[in-house]
Design a protein around this motif. Structure first.
Motif, PDB file in Angstrom:
ATOM      1  N   ASN C 260       0.817  -1.217   0.000  1.00 24.95           N
ATOM      2  CA  ASN C 260       0.000   0.000   0.000  1.00 24.95           C
ATOM      3  C   ASN C 260       0.850   1.266   0.000  1.00 24.95           C
ATOM      4  O   ASN C 260       1.847   1.352   0.723  1.00 24.95           O
ATOM      5  CB  ASN C 260      -0.925   0.012   1.227  1.00 24.95           C
ATOM      6  N   ASP C 261       0.457   2.215  -0.811  1.00 24.46           N
ATOM      7  CA  ASP C 261       1.132   3.502  -0.876  1.00 24.46           C
ATOM      8  C   ASP C 261       0.435   4.471   0.065  1.00 24.46           C
ATOM      9  O   ASP C 261      -0.666   4.933  -0.216  1.00 24.46           O
ATOM     10  CB  ASP C 261       1.067   4.058  -2.309  1.00 24.46           C
ATOM     11  N   PHE C 263      -0.506   7.879   2.003  1.00 23.81           N
ATOM     12  CA  PHE C 263      -0.640   9.261   1.530  1.00 23.81           C
ATOM     13  C   PHE C 263       0.199  10.240   2.342  1.00 23.81           C
ATOM     14  O   PHE C 263       0.362  10.093   3.552  1.00 23.81           O
ATOM     15  CB  PHE C 263      -2.095   9.724   1.666  1.00 23.81           C
ATOM     16  N   GLN C 278      -4.352   4.700  -9.837  1.00 20.80           N
ATOM     17  CA  GLN C 278      -5.189   4.007  -8.857  1.00 20.80           C
ATOM     18  C   GLN C 278      -6.615   3.920  -9.379  1.00 20.80           C
ATOM     19  O   GLN C 278      -7.195   4.935  -9.764  1.00 20.80           O
ATOM     20  CB  GLN C 278      -5.111   4.723  -7.507  1.00 20.80           C
TER      21      GLN C 278
ATOM     22  N   TYR D 101      -9.781   8.654   2.472  1.00 13.53           N
ATOM     23  CA  TYR D 101      -9.286   7.993   1.275  1.00 13.53           C
ATOM     24  C   TYR D 101      -8.450   6.782   1.675  1.00 13.53           C
ATOM     25  O   TYR D 101      -7.389   6.936   2.274  1.00 13.53           O
ATOM     26  CB  TYR D 101      -8.439   8.949   0.445  1.00 13.53           C
ATOM     27  N   ARG D 102      -8.909   5.585   1.340  1.00 15.18           N
ATOM     28  CA  ARG D 102      -8.158   4.389   1.693  1.00 15.18           C
ATOM     29  C   ARG D 102      -6.903   4.281   0.831  1.00 15.18           C
ATOM     30  O   ARG D 102      -6.968   4.455  -0.390  1.00 15.18           O
ATOM     31  CB  ARG D 102      -9.043   3.156   1.498  1.00 15.18           C
ATOM     32  N   PRO D 103      -5.756   3.942   1.419  1.00 19.23           N
ATOM     33  CA  PRO D 103      -4.513   3.868   0.648  1.00 19.23           C
ATOM     34  C   PRO D 103      -4.616   2.815  -0.464  1.00 19.23           C
ATOM     35  O   PRO D 103      -5.212   1.745  -0.273  1.00 19.23           O
ATOM     36  CB  PRO D 103      -3.459   3.443   1.675  1.00 19.23           C
ATOM     37  N   SER D 104      -4.059   3.121  -1.620  1.00 23.35           N
ATOM     38  CA  SER D 104      -3.998   2.208  -2.775  1.00 23.35           C
ATOM     39  C   SER D 104      -5.368   1.732  -3.243  1.00 23.35           C
ATOM     40  O   SER D 104      -5.472   0.696  -3.899  1.00 23.35           O
ATOM     41  CB  SER D 104      -3.069   1.026  -2.489  1.00 23.35           C
ATOM     42  N   HIS D 105      -6.398   2.479  -2.901  1.00 26.40           N
ATOM     43  CA  HIS D 105      -7.727   2.289  -3.476  1.00 26.40           C
ATOM     44  C   HIS D 105      -7.976   3.391  -4.502  1.00 26.40           C
ATOM     45  O   HIS D 105      -7.132   4.264  -4.703  1.00 26.40           O
ATOM     46  CB  HIS D 105      -8.791   2.360  -2.366  1.00 26.40           C
ATOM     47  N   ALA D 106      -9.165   3.356  -5.084  1.00 26.88           N
ATOM     48  CA  ALA D 106      -9.517   4.373  -6.076  1.00 26.88           C
ATOM     49  C   ALA D 106     -10.231   5.561  -5.447  1.00 26.88           C
ATOM     50  O   ALA D 106     -10.660   6.467  -6.154  1.00 26.88           O
ATOM     51  CB  ALA D 106     -10.396   3.750  -7.149  1.00 26.88           C
ATOM     52  N   TYR D 108      -9.323   8.220  -3.741  1.00 26.76           N
ATOM     53  CA  TYR D 108      -8.751   9.545  -3.972  1.00 26.76           C
ATOM     54  C   TYR D 108      -8.902   9.972  -5.422  1.00 26.76           C
ATOM     55  O   TYR D 108      -9.324  11.096  -5.724  1.00 26.76           O
ATOM     56  CB  TYR D 108      -7.270   9.516  -3.549  1.00 26.76           C
ATOM     57  N   THR D 109      -8.584   9.080  -6.347  1.00 25.62           N
ATOM     58  CA  THR D 109      -8.646   9.472  -7.765  1.00 25.62           C
ATOM     59  C   THR D 109     -10.087   9.714  -8.210  1.00 25.62           C
ATOM     60  O   THR D 109     -10.347  10.642  -8.976  1.00 25.62           O
ATOM     61  CB  THR D 109      -7.962   8.417  -8.668  1.00 25.62           C
ATOM     62  N   VAL D 296      -4.542  -7.378  -2.039  1.00 24.44           N
ATOM     63  CA  VAL D 296      -5.708  -6.532  -1.792  1.00 24.44           C
ATOM     64  C   VAL D 296      -5.303  -5.352  -0.910  1.00 24.44           C
ATOM     65  O   VAL D 296      -4.544  -5.518   0.041  1.00 24.44           O
ATOM     66  CB  VAL D 296      -6.803  -7.361  -1.076  1.00 24.44           C
ATOM     67  N   ALA D 297      -5.824  -4.176  -1.249  1.00 24.07           N
ATOM     68  CA  ALA D 297      -5.411  -2.970  -0.523  1.00 24.07           C
ATOM     69  C   ALA D 297      -6.049  -2.859   0.855  1.00 24.07           C
ATOM     70  O   ALA D 297      -5.473  -2.258   1.763  1.00 24.07           O
ATOM     71  CB  ALA D 297      -5.742  -1.729  -1.351  1.00 24.07           C
TER      72      ALA D 297
END
Lengths: 352, 352, 352, 352
Positions: C260-261, C263, C278, D101-106, D108-109, D296-297
């Motif tokens: 996981n990246d 933020f 993403q 915003y969950r890390p490495s999920h969509a 944020y984008t 899975v993130a």
């Protein structure tokens, strides 16, 4: 194939008139549009059967249910799924059609093309499909804030509205059941349709559509001209036999010196035989076009026809059908116009 | 965008009237078709300017050069690139147009949409583009072996061919320069065009197209109906203002009992007001439609117009222009028809 | 079909390696872009054969000629036609191939799919086609001002660049003929390719591409994800066998807590295993991916193969071929990236 | 946009994980295919959550309801509408995510691209969407009679199946819950996933897919190569980071003399490093490819992240999530493969 319209603002649809439901997916609608759901239902009500004595007496509530793509009343930018239940199918009205091809319907071509067909109510070829277009078009209209689209019945059979195309009172359109803004003509049209209906026959007509406040620049130069896209959309509508815009067929009799629209200093034109489109691109003037509808093929008279074995049989329409589709097609012409304009608006925006 | 037609048999084009060359790419043409190059050039010759006293006197040899996709005289199944050199541009004929918007041309809309335009000869909006369509259509025709497509001039201004649409002598079409199969009407049309030309004016007209030996089943049910695709293609043609098929606008005045095409035992119909298409799908009967052309906008008379600064200026057409586009548009209507039919033929084949 | 890439910024191409010319049409490029023609030619020069001792010694000047869509050095918004003459075809190099199917080439599949093939130089399957992509990509790059795309050779055979993917000196890429930014690795790669070439053999390799300054929001949610479009474009390139982005195949071995990246407060991420994407949408971080190239199939050694009659024959490569395609493929990977980004940029713009 | 896959056999979808329903429209499926509805449901069951101790414990019955395009158990050639109700949404599981915003999920984008998002369960970015693909793929499979598609888990974390790609026992795939045909490896994989799950973490893996009995000729030459379409489809699948076919990344280390697949007299090849595809076109040999899945993130451990205001907050996954998506993704890889093959089969048929 062929169940989609639009490239950037697309509507893909499904549904037979006597299946469980019809519906569609709107893809490409921008995010953040606050939807007015009553306005959508209002458009469906304008199209729905049973709305007056001159339409079919079928009762279909035609309530749309949205399944996705909307959150807190706003579009989210993802695909919008929706469906309309089929609640009033009287499939047995069609039992007599199982193997009989109705004249000037799509029964014969569907049966031969696919080798199988849902014979109930015309299946996929039924105009019930157009309820889907109303939904798509109603959302497109809400996206196209500012652009005003008004269609109306300009002729039924030989009865034509006398006034000039662009000189109509838009508030009068919905004041009568035939949707002709000229009250006197409307009365004559209604009288004609009632007479035709009594005789078990049907009649054709013409819808005129006027689009105002169109920004300059919609339409692409060669194969996606604004009027070509409008024409294709209208020719997709059941029973349509012709499309003309601006001066149309009448313009073929004019000379260039009569037909040219001379400019005012501000780029507007003194006349508008171009119909608001030059070189396939909107020029900011009013867009107007006319759509020709043939008489409905289902008549309540005896006709000779053939069955699947090529045997000659006699048949008579039984279902509940419109003596003239034109009044109910008015909101559909508007919906298709909105879909085309929304699509070309997005395309134009992409490159500015 | 909008420089492509077709989904499975596609033609994508480029070119301005006064650039180095115009051309295109045909993608999706099946492999193994032995091309008759003379037949292709023959179609180009039917369209080319300078072919008679009633067309523009520009001389353009319009020789097509194929660059790919053909080997040993046969199509290879890969994309076919071609070009046609522009050899007779007299760009200085257009110097006076640099900043002047010609009335009822695409000058104003292009300038405003793109912020830049190639003013010489209309640039991309020039009907020179249609030479590309002739090439695509000529190859489509050779793929569509058996299907016969004949267009002809059925009216010029007020002069209309009296005979019934489908009752024409196809061998007579090319016997006169106006491409009307009725010799007497043709003479009157030519006389009218010459008179119009002498007065520095232009005139519109109508082309009828008849397509015979079409197999049953072409066209898709909802948004890719055969007639909608034909209509869109025709409305892409410069100067076209309307399209109708089968009974068209006249059919709106008929009753269902008059309009319905009753079946013969073999599935053919006794009448053909449907125009060979039912539910958007060809039924095996002759397809026919009519295309309305406005008068050419460039006239050899003084007109007032505006320049890029919105200043009113006086202008007069200088180039070499057609007094009536209809005779030269006849092969273009056929070419577009062929492109549409080729595309829908492939789509139909995919699922059988 | 399949000769087009892109939906709103499209490139459609034609051309066989031994035909008259190759070329294409760019449709959808916005108007008003002032083109730097030297930059376009520079990209073609980076791809062209004969540029160094480790590439094929064929000499092709690869000069692009633009035929339309450009006026006064600027794009006009209409379709841009271009062509590149084929000047150095030595078709007789391929006479021995007429009926012989070269192993691991497209000869056999083309012959069987189409029933006919242009055997000279691979015809349409030749990587000569990629010169067209360079032209399209070079124009896309100029449209994408601000976005920086850098590809480089990261491995040849077993020789891999040791440094981390994103930790490279972009100014060093063009300093050596193998286009590896690490000077020491580059020397080893060149040595390996020369050795391989001497033995009449070929070798594969990997290209890494890094894209910087990408605005947030490019890519569509489900079937037009940014990385899926990049992957499809890369897999269209001759000899490519694999594509991975971000953590790629190595990421499959990690745990979520490692992968996981997280933020930073400004929405950037502390790590970037996501590769700048993403949910299919760019997040503003650097995009990076790797493309796997197999060894060139044409080797200068005797191989047994079959001819069109299924007879076993012995053959040996004769033409002038690359011992390793990777160095010349670097600008092609960049061009394809630019085409994909331009397309998704327009799509994103359409709805904002 | 981006909610459609395929050109002639298309699937267009809608649906958020926590909306009323998800669903789609299949357009272009040939008429007359007798559907096995149990087989369709069986594929959905292979994908559904809660099927074993190593998958999420959410319970979703995932029953598909067909709404159109089917009559008497057969496809009619018109569009097939379907939907799957969402019955087990525990939206309150996601209340803590509203502004986080969950890390490495969509998250944020999507939020930044659209300015609005349905935060419940990932909304449109949820892998719930893949149930729609299963339906489309199951119908495509039934159309593709004869072609056999088998995917399986070939690695989880560092545990890799030792046997050669093509040397697997297809009957063993469904014999264990991780869907690895090698029983011993399967046991180790399950053990690893259980351990990972217990620690609140997740792990990635690789799926291999083998397609047998593919007719020669599928795939188009340049931009619609068979492997490019497969790659694009796989890269559309949530969590996928890479795609390779045939020799893949390992092939980059080989020499041409080692890599070339020599022919047998019948056109088959002695080796198959090409992976059944040459020049983008199937050659009749087995197609095989590998798909890389990241872990899975969503992990059940505390992570620091940001909210919509850019404030750093601590969060911990709450919903019911898969510790490893790979076992449930096996039928999805097959479904996507079937969709791609159906589409290219129709395209190939169109031109023969």
């Amino acid at each position: 194939m062929g169940n989609s319209i639009g490239k950037l603002f697309t509507l893909t649809t499904f549904g037979e008139s006597h299946g469980i439901a019809i519906g569609g997916i709107i893809d490409g609608c921008p995010a953040g549009i606050e939807l007015n759901f009553e306005a959508i239902q209002h458009e469906l009500d304008r199209r729905k059967p049973g709305q007056s004595k001159i339409t079919t007496q079928r009762k279909e509530p035609d309530t749309v249910e949205f399944l996705s793509g909307i959150y807190d009343g706003k579009t989210t930018g993802t695909s919008i799924g929706f469906q309309i239940q089929n609640t009033n199918q009287r499939s047995k009205d069609y039992n007599h059609n199982t193997d009989v091809y109705r004249p000037s319907h799509a029964d014969y071509t569907y049966a031969k093309k696919y080798g199988i067909r849902d014979h109930r109510g015309g299946g996929r070829s039924s105009a019930r499909e157009t309820a889907n277009w109303i939904v798509g078009g109603a959302i497109a209209k809400q996206f196209l804030k500012g652009i005003e689209i008004n269609a109306f019945t300009s002729s039924v059979g030989h009865i034509e509205m006398p006034t000039h195309l662009l000189d109509f009172n838009k508030d009068s359109i919905e004041k009568n059941i035939v949707r002709c803004p000229d009250t006197q003509t409307a009365a004559k049209m209604i009288e004609l349709i009632e007479k035709i209906k009594k005789s078990g026959d049907t009649i054709g007509g013409v819808i005129t559509c006027v689009i105002q406040n169109v920004p300059l620049g919609l339409g692409e130069p060669v194969f996606e001209k604004l009027h070509a896209e409008l024409g294709k959309a209208m020719l997709s509508l059941n029973a349509v036999k012709g499309f003309e815009y601006g001066s149309g067929f009448a313009g073929t009799k004019l000379k260039g010196s009569e037909h040219n629209d001379l400019f005012n200093a501000d780029g507007s034109t003194k006349t508008n035989l171009s119909g608001g489109i030059q070189g396939g691109i909107s020029n900011g003037m009013d867009i107007y076009f006319r759509v020709a509808f043939k008489p409905v093929a289902t008549i309540m008279q005896k006709q000779e026809t053939i069955d699947a074995d090529g045997k000659l049989v006699e048949m008579q329409g039984k279902g509940r059908h419109d003596p003239c589709v034109v009044p109910r097609a008015v909101p559909i012409v508007e919906a298709l116009s909105a879909l085309v304009l929304a699509d070309l608006t997005l395309q134009n925006k992409a490159r500015q």
